[in-house]
Scaffold this active site. Structure first.
Site, PDB file in Angstrom:
ATOM      1  CG  ASP A  11      -0.301   0.460   2.488  1.00 33.52           C
ATOM      2  OD1 ASP A  11       0.499  -0.017   2.418  1.00 33.52           O
ATOM      3  OD2 ASP A  11      -0.627  -0.144   3.547  1.00 33.52           O
ATOM      4  CG  HIS A 135       7.824 -29.025   9.312  1.00 30.63           C
ATOM      5  ND1 HIS A 135       7.772 -28.746  10.837  1.00 30.63           N
ATOM      6  CD2 HIS A 135       8.866 -29.499   9.711  1.00 30.63           C
ATOM      7  CE1 HIS A 135       8.600 -28.836  11.125  1.00 30.63           C
ATOM      8  NE2 HIS A 135       9.166 -29.458  11.231  1.00 30.63           N
TER       9      HIS A 135
HETATM   10  C1  RB5 Z   1      -2.044   2.462   6.088  1.00 28.90           C
HETATM   11  O1  RB5 Z   1      -1.880   3.289   7.253  1.00 28.90           O
HETATM   12  C2  RB5 Z   1      -1.694   1.320   7.284  1.00 28.90           C
HETATM   13  O2  RB5 Z   1      -2.830   1.422   8.391  1.00 28.90           O
HETATM   14  C3  RB5 Z   1      -0.936   0.594   6.804  1.00 28.90           C
HETATM   15  O3  RB5 Z   1      -0.415   0.824   6.050  1.00 28.90           O
HETATM   16  C4  RB5 Z   1      -0.878  -0.369   7.441  1.00 28.90           C
HETATM   17  O4  RB5 Z   1       0.115  -0.677   8.343  1.00 28.90           O
HETATM   18  C5  RB5 Z   1      -2.580  -1.751   8.093  1.00 28.90           C
HETATM   19  O5  RB5 Z   1      -2.166  -2.865   8.818  1.00 28.90           O
END
Ligand code: RB5
Length: 145
Positions: A11, A135
């Site tokens: 992200d 495993h």
């Molecule tokens: C974004 O601010 C953050 O929430 C995301 O990158 C992540 O850490 C979510 O789990």
């Protein structure tokens, strides 16, 4: 044995670390497919986690997901049957995730893991083989097989 190809996604919070890792992988000659995000503009991590998991399940190649903590990506990825995502902050975890859990997705937290350590964790994840044996049975039990 190194994987033939690798998927990577993040992200906005993981974007810079993703770019850093891409440089590292490319320098080592690994084939890499970047599934986004393509900037630091705020976005929703589950969308990228779902896209990467679909690619991993379709091809059998491994993937790396990066968000701020690594947690949201890992939670989302593990909702996919057949995905074994491991959120790692330590070398031992990255190695054991492959040897014991046959992890096919590595999750990293860009806000907690520095780029140098992230490269080490990624290398361990990519270069360590699954031990199999007892495993294998345990991994099958994860999916109730
Ligand atoms: C974004 O601010 C953050 O929430 C995301 O990158 C992540 O850490 C979510 O789990």
């Amino acid at each position: 044995m190194l994987p033939e190809a690798l998927f990577i996604a993040s992200d906005h919070a993981g974007f810079q670390l993703k770019e850093d890792l891409k440089g590292h992988f490319t320098a080592r000659g690994w084939k890499l497919e970047d599934l986004g995000a393509h900037s630091e503009e705020s976005c929703d991590y589950p969308l990228f986690a779902h896209a990467l998991c679909a690619a991993v399940l379709r091809t059998g190649h491994r993937g790396i997901l990066i968000c701020g903590t690594g947690l949201g990506m890992c939670m989302t990825a593990n909702r996919h049957q057949g995905i074994r995502a491991a959120m790692c902050t330590h070398e031992f975890q990255a190695q054991a995730a492959r040897r014991h859990n046959d992890a096919n997705v590595l999750c990293l937290g860009a806000r907690i893991t520095a780029p140098g350590l992230a490269r080490v964790l990624a290398d361990l994840f990519l270069e360590t083989a699954f031990d199999g044996g007892r495993h294998q049975r345990r991994v099958e039990l994860m999916d109730g097989i």
